[in-house]
Design a protein around this motif. Structure first.
Motif, PDB file in Angstrom:
ATOM      1  N   PHE A  99      85.023  26.930 -24.718  1.00  0.00           N
ATOM      2  CA  PHE A  99      84.572  25.908 -23.237  1.00  0.00           C
ATOM      3  C   PHE A  99      82.962  25.414 -23.556  1.00  0.00           C
ATOM      4  O   PHE A  99      82.510  24.559 -22.986  1.00  0.00           O
ATOM      5  N   ILE A 100      82.484  26.051 -24.170  1.00  0.00           N
ATOM      6  CA  ILE A 100      81.194  25.740 -25.048  1.00  0.00           C
ATOM      7  C   ILE A 100      81.143  24.421 -25.191  1.00  0.00           C
ATOM      8  O   ILE A 100      79.785  23.708 -25.349  1.00  0.00           O
ATOM      9  N   VAL A 101      82.081  24.243 -26.514  1.00  0.00           N
ATOM     10  CA  VAL A 101      81.595  23.083 -26.826  1.00  0.00           C
ATOM     11  C   VAL A 101      82.336  21.908 -26.053  1.00  0.00           C
ATOM     12  O   VAL A 101      81.429  20.954 -25.861  1.00  0.00           O
ATOM     13  N   THR A 102      82.795  22.425 -24.887  1.00  0.00           N
ATOM     14  CA  THR A 102      83.275  21.462 -24.530  1.00  0.00           C
ATOM     15  C   THR A 102      82.266  21.317 -23.017  1.00  0.00           C
ATOM     16  O   THR A 102      81.836  19.262 -22.559  1.00  0.00           O
ATOM     17  N   ILE A 103      81.967  21.932 -22.604  1.00  0.00           N
ATOM     18  CA  ILE A 103      80.414  21.860 -21.544  1.00  0.00           C
ATOM     19  C   ILE A 103      79.191  21.149 -22.161  1.00  0.00           C
ATOM     20  O   ILE A 103      78.863  20.334 -21.921  1.00  0.00           O
ATOM     21  N   THR A 104      79.026  21.255 -23.825  1.00  0.00           N
ATOM     22  CA  THR A 104      78.565  20.520 -24.384  1.00  0.00           C
ATOM     23  C   THR A 104      78.353  19.537 -24.691  1.00  0.00           C
ATOM     24  O   THR A 104      78.017  18.423 -24.690  1.00  0.00           O
ATOM     25  N   SER A 105      79.596  19.258 -24.891  1.00  0.00           N
ATOM     26  CA  SER A 105      80.075  17.540 -25.550  1.00  0.00           C
ATOM     27  C   SER A 105      79.619  17.111 -23.891  1.00  0.00           C
ATOM     28  O   SER A 105      79.710  15.740 -24.576  1.00  0.00           O
ATOM     29  N   SER A 106      81.138  17.478 -22.992  1.00  0.00           N
ATOM     30  CA  SER A 106      80.571  17.007 -21.197  1.00  0.00           C
ATOM     31  C   SER A 106      79.030  16.160 -20.958  1.00  0.00           C
ATOM     32  O   SER A 106      78.725  15.428 -20.218  1.00  0.00           O
ATOM     33  N   LYS A 107      78.480  16.831 -21.789  1.00  0.00           N
ATOM     34  CA  LYS A 107      76.508  16.180 -21.489  1.00  0.00           C
ATOM     35  C   LYS A 107      76.259  15.333 -21.628  1.00  0.00           C
ATOM     36  O   LYS A 107      74.885  15.104 -21.565  1.00  0.00           O
ATOM     37  N   LEU A 108      77.075  15.223 -23.123  1.00  0.00           N
ATOM     38  CA  LEU A 108      76.735  13.748 -24.437  1.00  0.00           C
ATOM     39  C   LEU A 108      76.395  12.327 -23.113  1.00  0.00           C
ATOM     40  O   LEU A 108      77.264  12.114 -21.992  1.00  0.00           O
ATOM     41  N   ASN A 109      75.834  11.691 -23.385  1.00  0.00           N
ATOM     42  CA  ASN A 109      76.098  10.391 -22.985  1.00  0.00           C
ATOM     43  C   ASN A 109      76.686   9.097 -23.316  1.00  0.00           C
ATOM     44  O   ASN A 109      76.933   9.338 -24.750  1.00  0.00           O
ATOM     45  N   PHE A 110      77.004   8.504 -22.689  1.00  0.00           N
ATOM     46  CA  PHE A 110      78.449   7.634 -24.184  1.00  0.00           C
ATOM     47  C   PHE A 110      78.463   6.383 -23.401  1.00  0.00           C
ATOM     48  O   PHE A 110      78.925   5.795 -22.128  1.00  0.00           O
ATOM     49  N   CYS A 111      77.491   5.663 -23.133  1.00  0.00           N
ATOM     50  CA  CYS A 111      76.688   4.318 -23.085  1.00  0.00           C
ATOM     51  C   CYS A 111      77.634   3.207 -23.261  1.00  0.00           C
ATOM     52  O   CYS A 111      77.170   1.650 -22.882  1.00  0.00           O
ATOM     53  N   GLY A 112      77.543   3.319 -25.403  1.00  0.00           N
ATOM     54  CA  GLY A 112      78.171   2.239 -25.068  1.00  0.00           C
ATOM     55  C   GLY A 112      80.089   2.042 -25.129  1.00  0.00           C
ATOM     56  O   GLY A 112      80.544   2.197 -24.482  1.00  0.00           O
ATOM     57  N   SER A 113      80.572   1.985 -26.460  1.00  0.00           N
ATOM     58  CA  SER A 113      81.749   1.840 -26.847  1.00  0.00           C
ATOM     59  C   SER A 113      82.652   2.822 -26.199  1.00  0.00           C
ATOM     60  O   SER A 113      82.621   3.580 -26.542  1.00  0.00           O
ATOM     61  N   ASN A 114      84.079   2.238 -25.156  1.00  0.00           N
ATOM     62  CA  ASN A 114      84.572   3.751 -25.075  1.00  0.00           C
ATOM     63  C   ASN A 114      85.825   4.026 -25.736  1.00  0.00           C
ATOM     64  O   ASN A 114      87.009   4.300 -24.641  1.00  0.00           O
ATOM     65  N   ILE A 115      86.203   2.933 -26.775  1.00  0.00           N
ATOM     66  CA  ILE A 115      87.513   4.358 -27.613  1.00  0.00           C
ATOM     67  C   ILE A 115      87.600   4.429 -28.947  1.00  0.00           C
ATOM     68  O   ILE A 115      86.584   4.571 -29.269  1.00  0.00           O
ATOM     69  N   ILE A 116      88.201   5.558 -28.360  1.00  0.00           N
ATOM     70  CA  ILE A 116      88.339   6.156 -29.424  1.00  0.00           C
ATOM     71  C   ILE A 116      89.768   5.651 -30.417  1.00  0.00           C
ATOM     72  O   ILE A 116      90.544   5.756 -29.892  1.00  0.00           O
ATOM     73  N   ASP A 117      88.837   5.318 -31.313  1.00  0.00           N
ATOM     74  CA  ASP A 117      89.786   5.706 -32.532  1.00  0.00           C
ATOM     75  C   ASP A 117      90.388   7.039 -33.337  1.00  0.00           C
ATOM     76  O   ASP A 117      90.200   7.319 -34.286  1.00  0.00           O
ATOM     77  N   HIS A 118      91.214   6.796 -31.798  1.00  0.00           N
ATOM     78  CA  HIS A 118      91.819   8.434 -32.756  1.00  0.00           C
ATOM     79  C   HIS A 118      93.230   8.891 -31.581  1.00  0.00           C
ATOM     80  O   HIS A 118      93.578   7.668 -30.556  1.00  0.00           O
ATOM     81  N   LEU A 119      94.974   9.334 -31.728  1.00  0.00           N
ATOM     82  CA  LEU A 119      96.093   9.918 -30.871  1.00  0.00           C
ATOM     83  C   LEU A 119      95.847  10.336 -30.054  1.00  0.00           C
ATOM     84  O   LEU A 119      96.032  10.607 -29.097  1.00  0.00           O
ATOM     85  N   PHE A 120      94.636  10.412 -29.716  1.00  0.00           N
ATOM     86  CA  PHE A 120      94.521  11.784 -28.692  1.00  0.00           C
ATOM     87  C   PHE A 120      92.405  11.894 -28.624  1.00  0.00           C
ATOM     88  O   PHE A 120      92.053  11.517 -29.471  1.00  0.00           O
TER      89      PHE A 120
END
Length: 256
Positions: A99-120
């Motif tokens: 929960f802590i990691v998810t909440i912290t990650s969700s508050k980051l800005n994602f203004c560039g590429s939205n393509i995740i180079d991964h399978l999930f």
């Protein structure tokens, strides 16, 4: 032990259900899309089940230690209350950390590429896309990894060290073989799980390509949950006997 195996099965089912359906969709369509909320949800369950499994494997190693090194006190140490309490604490710690990691990650800005180079939606490739400073998130993950990964690893190493010492003191080879057979299934599962986890998240990225990282990710998200029931079934006489009885009843009923 059967209670712990049931919890391991629940964890594997949650992990597979969280990863595999979307993974198959991506592979079949040569790519796919996922919403931001869906990505965060996947990270939450992925991190929670992995953290829980780390703690669960440590509890199971302690169970094997007590069974082999203190067999006469096994019933008084591994009580129902202790087993249930340890599982509840493990689930709580895994969910709180994720929960802590998810909440912290969700508050980051994602203004560039939205393509995740991964399978999930894994936390490492997701942070690579962020336009924010991710130092605090990396530090947070490192601090949370100590109690959720390093402490269980230490417990497992110490437990098996005492197990090996105790087994080597057994005079007969038959006794040593029987003692080792009681923990061989757990040791195989621990080896596969921790080897892939450390390969993906501990080995520096410059020493592995994204292709190898994806392959290793498949091992602990798909292969490990698939192989765990097989390992415990093939190595457990009671489970094999129960399966044989069930198949025999089913065949007899069909013949009738």
């Amino acid at each position: 032990m059967y209670f712990f195996i049931s919890q391991l099965s629940i964890s594997d089912i949650l992990l597979s259900t969280n990863i595999v359906p979307n993974l198959l969709h991506i592979l079949l369509n040569n790519g796919g899309t996922v919403s931001f909320i869906g990505c965060m949800t996947q990270i939450y369950f992925f991190a929670g089940t992995n953290a829980f499994e780390c703690l669960l494997l440590a509890v199971m190693s302690y169970d094997r230690y007590v069974a082999i090194c203190n067999p006469l006190r096994y019933s008084s140490i591994m009580t129902n209350r202790f087993c249930v309490t340890s599982i509840i604490i493990s689930w709580l710690i895994g969910n709180v950390f994720s929960f802590i990691v998810t909440i912290t990650s969700s508050k980051l800005n994602f203004c560039g590429s939205n393509i995740i180079d991964h399978l999930f939606c894994d936390i490492v490739p997701l942070l690579e896309l962020s336009s924010s400073d991710t130092f605090s998130v990396h530090l947070e993950i490192f601090l949370l990894a100590a109690p959720s990964v390093m402490v269980p690893t230490s417990i497992i190493v110490m437990s098996y060290t005492y197990i090996v010492i105790s087994v080597l003191r057994v005079p007969s080879s038959t006794g040593r073989q029987k003692a080792f057979s009681t923990c061989s299934s757990h040791l195989i599962v621990v080896s596969i799980f921790y080897w892939t986890i450390f390969s993906v998240y501990v080995i520096p990225k410059r020493e592995q390509t994204w292709v190898s990282s994806k392959t290793l990710s498949l091992l602990y998200t798909v292969f490990t949950p698939f192989i765990n029931p097989i390992i415990y079934s093939l190595r457990n006489k009671d489970i094999k006997k129960a399966v044989q009885q069930t198949l025999h009843k089913h065949i007899s009923r069909n013949n009738y």
